[in-house]
Design a protein around this motif. Structure first.
Motif, PDB file in Angstrom:
ATOM      1  N   ARG A 113      63.874  22.195  13.671  1.00 35.75           N
ATOM      2  CA  ARG A 113      63.048  21.132  14.249  1.00 35.75           C
ATOM      3  C   ARG A 113      62.764  21.415  15.731  1.00 35.75           C
ATOM      4  O   ARG A 113      63.669  21.718  16.496  1.00 35.75           O
ATOM      5  CB  ARG A 113      63.779  19.796  14.099  1.00 35.75           C
ATOM      6  CG  ARG A 113      62.889  18.617  14.331  1.00 35.75           C
ATOM      7  CD  ARG A 113      63.686  17.354  14.248  1.00 35.75           C
ATOM      8  NE  ARG A 113      64.546  17.223  15.422  1.00 35.75           N
ATOM      9  CZ  ARG A 113      65.365  16.204  15.633  1.00 35.75           C
ATOM     10  NH1 ARG A 113      65.483  15.242  14.745  1.00 35.75           N
ATOM     11  NH2 ARG A 113      66.090  16.149  16.722  1.00 35.75           N
ATOM     12  N   ARG A 147      57.902  20.228   7.684  1.00 37.15           N
ATOM     13  CA  ARG A 147      58.556  18.912   7.730  1.00 37.15           C
ATOM     14  C   ARG A 147      58.126  18.232   9.026  1.00 37.15           C
ATOM     15  O   ARG A 147      58.231  18.822  10.106  1.00 37.15           O
ATOM     16  CB  ARG A 147      60.073  19.091   7.646  1.00 37.15           C
ATOM     17  CG  ARG A 147      60.820  17.813   7.521  1.00 37.15           C
ATOM     18  CD  ARG A 147      62.210  18.069   6.969  1.00 37.15           C
ATOM     19  NE  ARG A 147      62.191  18.224   5.514  1.00 37.15           N
ATOM     20  CZ  ARG A 147      63.278  18.372   4.759  1.00 37.15           C
ATOM     21  NH1 ARG A 147      64.468  18.398   5.323  1.00 37.15           N
ATOM     22  NH2 ARG A 147      63.174  18.494   3.450  1.00 37.15           N
ATOM     23  N   TYR A 149      58.313  14.883  11.508  1.00 41.21           N
ATOM     24  CA  TYR A 149      59.302  13.840  11.812  1.00 41.21           C
ATOM     25  C   TYR A 149      58.722  12.696  12.636  1.00 41.21           C
ATOM     26  O   TYR A 149      57.731  12.854  13.347  1.00 41.21           O
ATOM     27  CB  TYR A 149      60.454  14.440  12.625  1.00 41.21           C
ATOM     28  CG  TYR A 149      61.193  15.552  11.929  1.00 41.21           C
ATOM     29  CD1 TYR A 149      62.386  15.300  11.258  1.00 41.21           C
ATOM     30  CD2 TYR A 149      60.707  16.853  11.956  1.00 41.21           C
ATOM     31  CE1 TYR A 149      63.082  16.324  10.638  1.00 41.21           C
ATOM     32  CE2 TYR A 149      61.399  17.896  11.328  1.00 41.21           C
ATOM     33  CZ  TYR A 149      62.581  17.620  10.674  1.00 41.21           C
ATOM     34  OH  TYR A 149      63.263  18.642  10.056  1.00 41.21           O
ATOM     35  N   GLY A 153      62.956  11.331  15.271  1.00 42.51           N
ATOM     36  CA  GLY A 153      63.479  12.440  14.481  1.00 42.51           C
ATOM     37  C   GLY A 153      64.374  11.996  13.337  1.00 42.51           C
ATOM     38  O   GLY A 153      65.044  12.805  12.705  1.00 42.51           O
ATOM     39  N   ASP A 155      63.445  10.296  10.530  1.00 44.22           N
ATOM     40  CA  ASP A 155      62.795  10.226   9.218  1.00 44.22           C
ATOM     41  C   ASP A 155      61.712  11.305   9.199  1.00 44.22           C
ATOM     42  O   ASP A 155      61.275  11.767  10.261  1.00 44.22           O
ATOM     43  CB  ASP A 155      62.175   8.823   9.023  1.00 44.22           C
ATOM     44  CG  ASP A 155      61.858   8.552   7.562  1.00 44.22           C
ATOM     45  OD1 ASP A 155      62.227   9.372   6.691  1.00 44.22           O
ATOM     46  OD2 ASP A 155      61.214   7.523   7.291  1.00 44.22           O
ATOM     47  N   PHE A 156      61.301  11.703   8.012  1.00 44.81           N
ATOM     48  CA  PHE A 156      60.294  12.776   7.952  1.00 44.81           C
ATOM     49  C   PHE A 156      59.486  12.687   6.666  1.00 44.81           C
ATOM     50  O   PHE A 156      59.882  12.006   5.713  1.00 44.81           O
ATOM     51  CB  PHE A 156      60.969  14.152   8.045  1.00 44.81           C
ATOM     52  CG  PHE A 156      61.991  14.413   6.968  1.00 44.81           C
ATOM     53  CD1 PHE A 156      61.614  14.795   5.685  1.00 44.81           C
ATOM     54  CD2 PHE A 156      63.343  14.264   7.224  1.00 44.81           C
ATOM     55  CE1 PHE A 156      62.553  15.024   4.691  1.00 44.81           C
ATOM     56  CE2 PHE A 156      64.296  14.497   6.235  1.00 44.81           C
ATOM     57  CZ  PHE A 156      63.889  14.879   4.967  1.00 44.81           C
ATOM     58  N   HIS A 175      58.610  18.865  14.399  1.00 42.42           N
ATOM     59  CA  HIS A 175      58.343  19.441  13.070  1.00 42.42           C
ATOM     60  C   HIS A 175      59.266  20.639  12.854  1.00 42.42           C
ATOM     61  O   HIS A 175      59.848  21.170  13.805  1.00 42.42           O
ATOM     62  CB  HIS A 175      56.871  19.842  12.929  1.00 42.42           C
ATOM     63  CG  HIS A 175      56.409  20.822  13.974  1.00 42.42           C
ATOM     64  ND1 HIS A 175      56.124  20.448  15.269  1.00 42.42           N
ATOM     65  CD2 HIS A 175      56.212  22.159  13.926  1.00 42.42           C
ATOM     66  CE1 HIS A 175      55.759  21.512  15.977  1.00 42.42           C
ATOM     67  NE2 HIS A 175      55.817  22.575  15.179  1.00 42.42           N
TER      68      HIS A 175
END
Ligand SMILES: O=C(O)CCC(=O)C(=O)O
Ligand SMILES: [Fe+2]
Length: 200
Positions: A113, A147, A149, A153, A155-156, A175
């Motif tokens: 991330r 992914r 978010y 950060g 939840d995604f 991301h």
């Protein structure tokens, strides 16, 4: 119902199917495979600010010389910019350039991330990230979702782009690229993506 706290919200993103036509996609894939020996391990900014290979953070191969595809993709990115800024309710800005690179994710590759914001020496930060995805068909890898978010950060959502699709988001959005699995790990089977960062 009360609105979710600001930090629980997602910044916007846009998906553009068939952003690259099939002929250009195939030509770019052929170029990538032909240039395999020129790909270098991708780097990230280390603690002292220098770019270094830190493979538990980012593991992939990267090519910056896209030949004739470089100017073509920069122009297409700039052509998409006004619509994307409007969709993101982002004030229009004068683009100072588009950085492009082609990244190959092979077996086990990933990118933890992160955000793409990075001020270049001329001071123009990356504002909009556009990523265009390419791979051979049928797709030979699994995993490798993008992914995306929330600001906090916590939840995604997972985005699994099609070949030729472009995904755009503000460069300060969190991301990651989830781990890729490529049975046999042939280079032509990798997950290819062109990063395009519009600076301004
Ligand atoms: O390949 C992707 O889906 C995104 C790549 C990325 O986030 C990056 O290279 O900064
Ligand atoms: Fe990124």
């Amino acid at each position: 119902m009360t609105a979710p706290a600001f930090i629980s919200q997602f910044l916007p993103h846009r998906r553009h199917a068939h952003w690259l036509d099939a002929a250009t996609t195939n030509a770019l894939l052929a170029y990538a495979v032909d240039r395999q020996a020129h790909f270098k391990p991708s780097k990230v900014r280390g603690e002292d600010g220098d770019r270094e290979v830190i493979s538990d953070q980012r593991s992939s191969l990267r090519l910056t010389d896209l030949g004739e595809f470089g100017p073509l993709l920069q122009e297409r990115a700039l052509n998409s910019l006004a619509e994307i800024c409007a969709a993101f309710s982002m004030p229009p800005f004068v683009p100072k350039g588009v950085q492009v690179e082609l990244v190959a994710h092979g077996d086990g590759a990933h990118f933890v991330r992160h955000r793409d914001t990075y001020a270049t020496p001329d001071g123009a930060p990356r504002r909009v990230t556009m990523v265009c995805y390419l791979h051979r068909l049928p797709k030979a890898f699994s995993g490798g979702v993008l992914r995306y978010y929330t600001l906090a950060g916590d939840d995604f959502i997972d985005i699994e782009p099609d070949c030729g699709e472009m995904v755009a988001f503000p460069s300060w959005a969190w991301h990651s690229v989830e781990r890729v699995s490529v049975p046999g790990d042939a280079f032509a089977d990798h997950r290819f993506a062109v990063n395009m960062w519009v600076r301004g």
